[in-house]
Design a protein around this motif. Structure first.
Motif, mmCIF file in Angstrom:
data_model
loop_
_atom_site.group_PDB
_atom_site.id
_atom_site.type_symbol
_atom_site.label_atom_id
_atom_site.label_comp_id
_atom_site.label_asym_id
_atom_site.label_seq_id
_atom_site.Cartn_x
_atom_site.Cartn_y
_atom_site.Cartn_z
ATOM 1 N N ALA A 359 0.818 -1.210 0.000
ATOM 2 C CA ALA A 359 0.000 0.000 0.000
ATOM 3 C C ALA A 359 0.849 1.256 0.000
ATOM 4 C CB ALA A 359 -0.936 -0.004 1.217
ATOM 5 N N GLU A 360 1.978 1.212 0.699
ATOM 6 C CA GLU A 360 2.846 2.388 0.768
ATOM 7 C C GLU A 360 3.455 2.723 -0.583
ATOM 8 O OE1 GLU A 360 4.502 2.002 5.356
ATOM 9 O OE2 GLU A 360 5.648 1.140 3.694
ATOM 10 N N ARG A 361 3.609 1.738 -1.439
ATOM 11 C CA ARG A 361 4.355 1.945 -2.673
ATOM 12 C C ARG A 361 3.484 1.982 -3.914
ATOM 13 N NH1 ARG A 361 7.061 0.245 1.363
ATOM 14 N NH2 ARG A 361 9.275 0.667 1.517
ATOM 15 N N LEU A 362 2.173 1.931 -3.754
ATOM 16 C CA LEU A 362 1.279 1.949 -4.899
ATOM 17 C C LEU A 362 0.350 3.155 -4.808
ATOM 18 C CD1 LEU A 362 0.705 -1.879 -4.953
ATOM 19 C CD2 LEU A 362 2.013 -0.569 -6.626
ATOM 20 N N ASP A 363 -0.547 3.265 -5.771
ATOM 21 C CA ASP A 363 -1.389 4.464 -5.837
ATOM 22 C C ASP A 363 -2.465 4.438 -4.764
ATOM 23 O OD1 ASP A 363 -4.166 3.599 -7.232
ATOM 24 O OD2 ASP A 363 -2.508 2.381 -7.986
ATOM 25 N N GLU A 364 -3.158 5.574 -4.639
ATOM 26 C CA GLU A 364 -4.075 5.770 -3.518
ATOM 27 C C GLU A 364 -5.317 4.897 -3.591
ATOM 28 O OE1 GLU A 364 -4.967 9.900 -3.339
ATOM 29 O OE2 GLU A 364 -3.006 10.461 -2.528
ATOM 30 N N ALA A 365 -5.653 4.373 -4.765
ATOM 31 C CA ALA A 365 -6.868 3.571 -4.904
ATOM 32 C C ALA A 365 -6.616 2.080 -4.667
ATOM 33 C CB ALA A 365 -7.467 3.774 -6.290
ATOM 34 N N PHE A 366 -5.423 1.717 -4.192
ATOM 35 C CA PHE A 366 -5.049 0.313 -4.042
ATOM 36 C C PHE A 366 -6.030 -0.454 -3.162
ATOM 37 C CE2 PHE A 366 -2.485 -2.663 -1.320
ATOM 38 C CZ PHE A 366 -2.383 -3.679 -2.260
ATOM 39 N N LEU A 367 -6.322 0.040 -1.975
ATOM 40 C CA LEU A 367 -7.182 -0.680 -1.042
ATOM 41 C C LEU A 367 -8.589 -0.828 -1.601
ATOM 42 C CD1 LEU A 367 -7.294 -2.057 1.693
ATOM 43 C CD2 LEU A 367 -7.810 0.146 2.742
ATOM 44 N N LEU A 368 -9.086 0.208 -2.250
ATOM 45 C CA LEU A 368 -10.420 0.141 -2.825
ATOM 46 C C LEU A 368 -10.477 -0.877 -3.960
ATOM 47 C CD1 LEU A 368 -13.206 1.423 -2.506
ATOM 48 C CD2 LEU A 368 -12.568 3.079 -4.259
ATOM 49 N N ARG A 369 -9.397 -0.944 -4.765
ATOM 50 C CA ARG A 369 -9.375 -1.928 -5.847
ATOM 51 C C ARG A 369 -9.453 -3.349 -5.301
ATOM 52 N NH1 ARG A 369 -5.246 1.217 -7.997
ATOM 53 N NH2 ARG A 369 -3.646 -0.342 -7.534
ATOM 54 N N LEU A 370 -8.793 -3.584 -4.175
ATOM 55 C CA LEU A 370 -8.768 -4.929 -3.619
ATOM 56 C C LEU A 370 -10.157 -5.441 -3.250
ATOM 57 C CD1 LEU A 370 -5.624 -4.914 -1.277
ATOM 58 C CD2 LEU A 370 -5.943 -6.255 -3.363
ATOM 59 N N CYS A 371 -11.070 -4.557 -2.914
ATOM 60 C CA CYS A 371 -12.400 -5.033 -2.506
ATOM 61 C C CYS A 371 -13.477 -4.791 -3.556
ATOM 62 C CB CYS A 371 -12.810 -4.427 -1.164
ATOM 63 S SG CYS A 371 -12.829 -2.644 -1.096
ATOM 64 N N THR A 372 -13.076 -4.421 -4.790
ATOM 65 C CA THR A 372 -14.088 -4.141 -5.816
ATOM 66 C C THR A 372 -13.785 -4.801 -7.158
ATOM 67 O OG1 THR A 372 -12.961 -2.083 -6.450
ATOM 68 C CG2 THR A 372 -14.716 -1.927 -4.795
ATOM 69 N N GLN A 373 -12.743 -5.639 -7.245
ATOM 70 C CA GLN A 373 -12.353 -6.207 -8.536
ATOM 71 C C GLN A 373 -13.067 -7.512 -8.864
ATOM 72 O OE1 GLN A 373 -7.763 -4.767 -9.107
ATOM 73 N NE2 GLN A 373 -8.080 -6.555 -7.825
ATOM 74 N N GLY A 374 -13.738 -8.106 -7.884
ATOM 75 C CA GLY A 374 -14.415 -9.364 -8.136
ATOM 76 C C GLY A 374 -13.496 -10.564 -8.119
ATOM 77 N N GLU A 375 -12.261 -10.403 -7.602
ATOM 78 C CA GLU A 375 -11.332 -11.514 -7.473
ATOM 79 C C GLU A 375 -10.902 -11.636 -6.017
ATOM 80 O OE1 GLU A 375 -8.340 -12.129 -10.432
ATOM 81 O OE2 GLU A 375 -9.204 -10.611 -11.754
#
Length: 617
Positions: A359-375
């Motif tokens: 999370a520290e090294r990626l963009d700000e939407a990382f956490l949200l992507r993890l719970c909305t990608q369907g994987e």
């Protein structure tokens, strides 16, 4: 070949940043480190460290990339052996790319990415809430889908806030204090819900009563293993309005143990469990109902604790458990309910630190992507990062190793593995030492765990290093080559006298790296992988400054010097309950750091007294 020439040939990592070619003269901070991917064939890897590199720091990281299993492994060193020679470290062509080591971002999510989804059709709380309510609670072990494992718990409404309502099990009304209730309502309304709403939204309002529900009951611990301390949980099925009781309470709610006391730990457990409800709400709204794998779901909820920023008391001991025994702590836990793995502190610490690093090294939407990608699981993580798990894992272990020797990697926003986290003194990952006195080290790797090793080389001699591991582990071997030696002390703690109430201990130190070294901190804690202690029973101790000076006749030791401490005391029951892990933090005059480790095991029980008889045969 000298280290500057070697670095010029292969490039370098300076303070974690990749540079093409030799470091610029403008780079002034920190030592240079090169990282190599060592080829592994049928579970075996070998390489040679030439004599011209024998006065440099060499670290070895052996990892099991298999996600399940325990794997016997061994690292050995031979100095100056004749015969066929393995690949020279200088000739290894597979240099690890570590461009993601630096430039950490604050852990944040752009609230614009959430839009109004989290507030969609969530009514404001109106009117008076119901005063009594029945909740289906699992109270027996076994299949959570079996209705027979549930009881109906009658509960009374005891506290109401703007966004929260707290019910207490009728059987626990006498033990839940008003201060606990005030803490829950104030922390939730003023801090937890607003901060998470800005970053990842809030929980969907399933029962449309305008408030999030908390049930306090001691019965939530009943279905779990005897040695487990369960302070709270979230049940995803409660968000499903189509499931019948008792499988769903059809409410946005969490369950907390009625024995929790007011304070930062209560607030952090509340934040953690509420985060689970929010994350599951995002999955259902944006990706459909699908269960995230437990290891990643827990790591995401721990990451949300950082967003709330109330306390580290739900994390500090878990992080320290991972650092103390990294080869026993798995990042990926496929079967959390397997004996020995349920709610493992070290596993939780490993998964959290790994996801925090991402999370520290990626963009700000990382956490949200993890719970909305369907994987879910590794596929979810790889899609959210755009990087293979094996590459992410290797880069994370490199960061762990460098930070554990005091090298600054990641900048001011990065989690640092040396220093203090809440009540616990962190000592970085524990290194095993392989050298002249211990030329072989055997160890067991759990799936997605790592053994970190420091190689103590004989000056002016070439050294062959061999690593052997079960090929089913899918072993990954990384070598880090540093330009400067770090402290290396042989460190032992022994029981001098064991009384009924107080034990007397002494510490012994021997300098082994040929460096003038200063003592900084002495700390110890229970080995958490073997203890059933509750959070309140976990105590970490630290001595520094005047307290540490009172133990040793001097704080700076010369090359090859030996030092024995004055006696110090611990309650005897601490020694009988679980092994203790001791750490000694040291630093050289030029700022190079190191941590030495030792274990103190409980003394064996006294043999039973034989009955005596005055009769002669």
């Amino acid at each position: 070949m000298s280290i500057p020439k070697l670095i010029a040939m292969i490039g370098t990592i300076v303070m974690g940043a990749w540079i093409d070619g030799p470091p610029s003269s403008e780079v002034s901070a920190g030592p240079s480190v090169a990282a190599f991917d060592v080829p592994v064939s049928s579970g075996f890897a070998t390489f040679e460290i030439p004599e011209e590199l024998s006065d440099h720091e060499v670290l070895l990281i052996v990892s099991a990339m298999a996600t399940e299993g325990s794997f016997a492994s061994r690292c050995s060193m031979i100095v100056g052996q004749e015969g066929p020679r393995p690949p020279n470290l200088r000739t290894l062509s597979s240099l690890v790319s570590v461009d993601i080591l630096d430039s950490p971002n604050p852990i944040a999510i752009n609230s614009a990415a959430i839009g109004e989804l989290s507030r969609l059709d969530r009514p404001a709380a109106t009117g008076n809430p119901v005063l009594r309510r029945g909740f289906s609670v699992r109270v027996r072990p076994g299949d959570p889908r079996a209705p027979s494992n549930y009881d109906l718990v009658d509960a009374r409404l005891r506290a109401v806030g703007e966004r929260i309502q707290v019910f207490v099990d009728d059987d626990d009304l006498a033990i839940v204090s008003d201060e606990v209730l005030r803490t829950l309502v104030s922390s939730f309304d003023r801090i937890i819900e607003p901060r998470l709403a800005q970053r990842i939204g809030t929980a969907v309002d399933v029962d449309r009563d305008g408030r999030f529900t908390v049930l306090l009951s001691r019965r939530i611990s009943l279905p779990f293993p005897h040695r487990s301390q369960v302070d709270g949980y979230f049940r995803a099925t409660d968000l499903d309005p189509d499931l019948p009781r008792p499988l769903s309470n059809r409410a946005d709610m969490i369950y907390l143990n009625a024995e929790l006391q007011p304070g930062p730990y209560l607030e952090t457990v509340l934040a953690h469990e509420f985060a689970h409800a929010v994350l599951e709400s995002r999955r259902r709204e944006l990706g459909g109902p699908f269960p995230e794998e437990s290891w990643l779901d827990e790591a995401m909820a721990h990451l949300c604790e950082d967003l709330v920023g109330q306390s580290t008391s739900n994390l500090d001991y878990r992080v320290s458990a991972f650092l103390s025994e990294p080869n026993r702590a798995c990042v990926i836990v496929e079967d959390e309910h397997r004996p020995g793995r349920f709610r493992s502190h070290g596993n939780r610490g490993a998964s959290y630190l790994f996801l925090r690093w991402c999370a520290e090294r990626l963009d700000e939407a990382f956490l949200l992507r993890l719970c909305t990608q369907g994987e879910v699981g590794v596929s979810n993580l790889e899609r959210a990062t755009g990087i293979l798990f094996s590459d992410l894992y290797r880069r994370w272990t490199i960061t762990n190793a460098l930070q554990s020797l005091g090298m600054t990697v990641g900048g001011e926003n990065s989690f640092q593995l040396l220093g203090r986290l809440g009540d616990w003194r962190l000592g970085g990952v524990r290194f095993a030492i392989v050298g002249q006195d211990t030329p072989e080290h055997s160890f067991t790797l759990e799936g997605t765990s790592s053994q970190y090793l420091r190689l103590s080389l004989e000056a002016g001699r070439s050294t062959r290093v061999s690593v052997q591991c079960d090929s089913a582990a899918l072993p990954q071997v990384t070598v880090l080559l540093g330009s400067r030696k770090h402290p290396n002390l042989r460190f032992e703690v022994q029981i001098e006298e064991l009384g009924p109430d107080v034990a007397t201990l002494v510490a012994q130190i021997e300098e082994r790296a040929g460096l003038t070294t200063t003592l900084e901190h002495l700390s110890w804690e229970p080995r958490l992988s073997t203890t059933p202690l509750t959070r309140s029973g976990m105590k970490a101790q630290v001595l520094h400054g005047v307290e540490l000076q009172s133990l040793f006749s001097k704080m700076t030791i010369a090359p090859g010097d030996r030092l024995t401490s004055a006696p110090f005391h611990l309650p005897t029951d601490q020694l009988h309950s679980t092994p203790l892990i001791f750490r000694l933090e040291t630093m050289t005059d030029d700022g190079n750091r190191s941590v030495s480790w030792t274990d103190l095991f409980p003394p064996p029980p006294a043999p039973p007294l034989r009955p005596t008889s005055l009769e002669r045969p």
